[in-house]
Design a protein around this motif. Structure first.
Motif: not given
Length: 244
Positions: A135-146, A67-81
């Motif tokens: 969703g895995t044992a690693r917990g929350m992973l995030w590569s996007g902007p704040e 549900h969330i993994s495409g958000a960083p790339a969209i924000a990076a390309r278009y400056g989306s909040g």
């Protein structure tokens, strides 16, 4: 390629691969809002649909990778909040998220056969689990902007103020849904999915009490269009009356 459908009587376009749904909402003043960008490279599917309008907001109904993994790339390309639920933001700060067990996830198996299998979606999901979301044992992973400020219950959806945020925990603790009273459209995330042509309140939960409360709350809305996180949308007066 993806299935792309403009939904009837609703300011929403559905972009789907296999059992995963992303939605584009026509918002205020030419804004475009992306909900549930389900794989890291979904921006390639969405770019032709943006045409002269770039997405100003990207959001997710919860922090699972699909549900969330495409958000960083969209924000990076278009400056989306990026706007996420208040509970999702706590996971970015180190709170350990709960996620449904494998046994409970298995209850959703009919979803896998409701639409044609899509290799790109399946591979995207595998990559997503190792890079973005929980969703895995690693917990929350995030590569996007704040992300921007939190989405709270009753808030207008940024970029589409005629839509209202509804907290919808049960499947996860951070679940939210989006309600559009004007068109009687519920964008439900995984609080409601559809299996075998029928709506189902989340079969896979971390909190059965919260899930029952969410179901009661959503059932009280005059929903005529259910846009689920997984499965095909359903339409009809009082469509949630048949949900279990």
């Amino acid at each position: 390629g993806p299935e792309v459908h403009r939904l009837p009587d609703s300011p929403v376009t559905r972009v789907s691969r296999w059992c995963f749904n992303c939605y584009l909402i026509d918002g205020d003043d030419g804004n475009l809002v992306v909900v549930d960008a389900f794989m890291p490279k979904i921006v390639a599917d969405l770019a032709p649909l943006f045409e002269s309008r770039h997405p100003t907001v990207v959001t997710a109904t919860h922090g699972h990778p699909d549900h969330i993994s495409g958000a960083p790339a969209i924000a990076a390309r278009y400056g989306s909040g990026i706007h996420l639920a208040a509970a999702t933001l706590t996971y970015l700060d180190g709170v350990k998220p709960r996620t449904p067990s494998i046994a409970k996830l298995a209850r959703t198996w009919p979803v896998l056969f409701g639409q044609p299998f899509d290799v790109k979606a399946a591979l995207g999901y595998v990559v997503a689990c190792s890079t973005v979301g929980f969703g895995t044992a690693r917990g929350m992973l995030w590569s996007g902007p704040e992300p921007a400020g939190p989405l709270e219950d009753g808030d207008p959806l940024p970029g589409a103020a005629s839509w209202t945020v509804i907290t919808a925990p049960g499947h996860t603790d951070d679940g939210i849904a989006f309600w559009h009273a004007d068109s009687r459209t519920l964008l439900s995330g995984d609080a409601v999915i559809t299996m075998r042509g029928k709506p189902r309140f989340a079969p896979d939960t971390v909190d059965t009490v919260a899930s029952a409360h969410t179901a009661e709350r959503l059932r009280a809305l005059p929903v005529e269009h259910v846009l689920p996180g997984h499965g095909r949308p359903l339409h009809g007066v009082s469509v949630l009356n048949q949900a279990r």
